[in-house]
Design an enzyme around this catalytic site. Structure first.
Site, PDB file in Angstrom:
ATOM      1  N   TYR A  11      52.828 -65.541 -74.624  1.00  0.00           N
ATOM      2  CA  TYR A  11      52.280 -66.723 -74.066  1.00  0.00           C
ATOM      3  C   TYR A  11      52.908 -66.892 -72.647  1.00  0.00           C
ATOM      4  O   TYR A  11      53.948 -67.271 -72.500  1.00  0.00           O
ATOM      5  CB  TYR A  11      52.638 -67.757 -75.075  1.00  0.00           C
ATOM      6  CG  TYR A  11      51.995 -69.062 -74.970  1.00  0.00           C
ATOM      7  CD1 TYR A  11      50.633 -69.302 -75.658  1.00  0.00           C
ATOM      8  CD2 TYR A  11      52.192 -70.202 -74.001  1.00  0.00           C
ATOM      9  CE1 TYR A  11      49.927 -70.431 -75.375  1.00  0.00           C
ATOM     10  CE2 TYR A  11      51.318 -71.277 -73.900  1.00  0.00           C
ATOM     11  CZ  TYR A  11      50.288 -71.383 -74.616  1.00  0.00           C
ATOM     12  OH  TYR A  11      49.356 -72.575 -74.583  1.00  0.00           O
TER      13      TYR A  11
ATOM     14  N   TYR B  56      42.595 -68.707 -70.099  1.00  0.00           N
ATOM     15  CA  TYR B  56      43.341 -69.443 -70.740  1.00  0.00           C
ATOM     16  C   TYR B  56      42.772 -70.060 -72.039  1.00  0.00           C
ATOM     17  O   TYR B  56      41.874 -70.797 -72.036  1.00  0.00           O
ATOM     18  CB  TYR B  56      43.562 -70.724 -69.933  1.00  0.00           C
ATOM     19  CG  TYR B  56      44.852 -71.768 -70.345  1.00  0.00           C
ATOM     20  CD1 TYR B  56      45.849 -71.098 -70.836  1.00  0.00           C
ATOM     21  CD2 TYR B  56      44.333 -72.845 -70.690  1.00  0.00           C
ATOM     22  CE1 TYR B  56      46.908 -72.073 -71.337  1.00  0.00           C
ATOM     23  CE2 TYR B  56      45.077 -74.131 -71.138  1.00  0.00           C
ATOM     24  CZ  TYR B  56      46.467 -73.392 -71.654  1.00  0.00           C
ATOM     25  OH  TYR B  56      47.367 -74.238 -72.074  1.00  0.00           O
TER      26      TYR B  56
END
Length: 391
Positions: free
Chosen positions: A290, A341
């Site tokens: 992440y 995203y």
């Protein structure tokens, strides 16, 4: 590999659905989630009738609701819930789905994230500050001018820099490497070449974080299908085994004696996932981490044990480590910085593609074990998965 946990490998990911992403307007989060689910089922050659479990992860707009069950036409589900640990939610959904499948509570579980924060004519960052009135300690932070995630992450990054000598050039090395991966990914939204000079010349958003240290914002949805490993072997796609998982929730209160910015919940969740899978960090072939900011990836590499604490800056800036030709295969689709995203579904979706061996030009030759991280809030929530390829 020496997995001893009874649930290690009991479940597998068999379907992946990715909608169009970016500035996609005119579709609600529920509609996008339904689209992604249909794509994931088609990918696995399953029908909507086969689904008996649904886990959803609402994005920052919180527009994805349990009403999506009706949007999808799903009936008589034996498992259904909304999971909210922000960017850690994707990994947690796969964990819960795997446990449900292993226990017999469900046979075919959809895990889906959808969000549509982008609005024509409105700055993308506005939604992450938002009109919501904070309460308690958050109200104090807002009154002091600490009102955005970027500002809080900049404090974490600065503390790491002051403690360990980490530099903005170290962060830039991450951004450059991920852009190189994105150039090989047809799904990536940002594919123009980037140099370290480009990074250093990009405008400061919240010192020390620059524009090219920050992820983009996208509309879209991603879904995965989880079922039993035995059943997975009879389906269309190469199964991606769920070998290990873990969570870590530090409960940071921002007191002066805490290690905010130096150590994250990835330490706890990473250790648990590796132990469950019966492997070590040296066994991992690919890491999908992440990366809401370049700093987040750097500190997670340290906390997972890819290097010693405080040595992340040296690691990422060493020639021959990151990037498509590097020895450490990290965020092979460009991540959230240059790919797309979709919160924790960004690293998860790329992990599935790589574990299947379907990444085309960017495919990593050795892809037996893929580690996936999720980070939610301001380093508040962490999830980790260890996935295995069909091989």
């Amino acid at each position: 590999m020496n997995a001893t946990h009874s649930l290690s490998g009991a479940a597998a990911i068999v379907g992946l659905g990715i909608t169009e992403m970016g500035r996609v307007y005119g579709r609600s989060a529920n509609q996008l989630a339904a689209d992604a689910t249909r794509l994931a089922l088609a990918d696995a050659e399953l029908t909507m009738d086969a689904v008996d479990g649904l886990l959803i992860s609402p994005g920052v707009t919180r527009e994805l609701t349990l009403d999506v069950q009706v949007e999808m036409g799903l009936r008589d589900l034996s498992l259904m819930s909304s999971v909210q640990a922000f960017g850690a939610s994707a990994g947690i959904m796969v964990q819960l789905a795997s446990m449900a499948v292993a226990s017999g509570m469900a046979t075919t579980v959809v895990c889906v994230f959808a969000d549509a924060p982008l609005i024509p004519g409105k700055p993308a960052g506005d939604i992450y500050v938002g009109p919501r009135a904070p309460t308690g300690w958050a109200d104090v932070r807002r009154a002091a001018g600490v009102g955005s995630p970027t500002l809080l992450y900049s404090l974490a990054a600065r503390r790491h820099m002051l403690t360990y000598g980490t530099t903005t050039e170290n962060f830039g090395s991450i951004a450059v490497a991920q852009r190189a991966w994105a150039q090989l990914n047809p799904l990536a939204l940002m594919r123009d070449p980037m140099t370290l000079a480009d990074h250093q010349e990009s405008r400061v958003i919240s010192d020390p974080l620059r524009l090219l240290d920050c992820c983009m914002v996208s509309n879209g949805a991603i879904a995965v299908i989880v079922t039993s490993s035995d059943r997975a072997r009879t389906l269309r796609q190469p199964p991606v085994s769920v070998l290990g998982w873990g969570q870590g929730h530090p409960g940071t209160s921002f007191r002066s004696d805490e290690n905010f910015g130096l150590v994250t919940g990835a330490t706890q969740s990473g250790r648990a996932s590796l132990a469950m899978a019966g492997v070590t960090i040296e066994d991992i072939d690919i890491a999908e981490i992440y990366d809401c900011y370049t700093y987040t990836l750097l500190v997670t590499l340290e906390d997972y044990g890819f290097c010693a604490k405080g040595e992340g800056g040296d690691l990422v800036s060493t020639p021959g480590v990151l990037g498509p030709e590097g020895s450490l295969k990290v965020n092979t689709g460009g991540g959230q910085l240059s790919g797309y995203y979709m919160w924790g579904m960004t690293p998860l979706s790329e992990a599935v593609i790589q574990a299947r061996g379907q990444a085309g030009q960017r495919q990593v030759s050795k892809h037996d074990l893929v580690m996936v991280s999720g980070n939610g809030g301001i380093l508040d929530h962490h999830s980790t998965l260890v996935l295995g390829s069909a091989a």
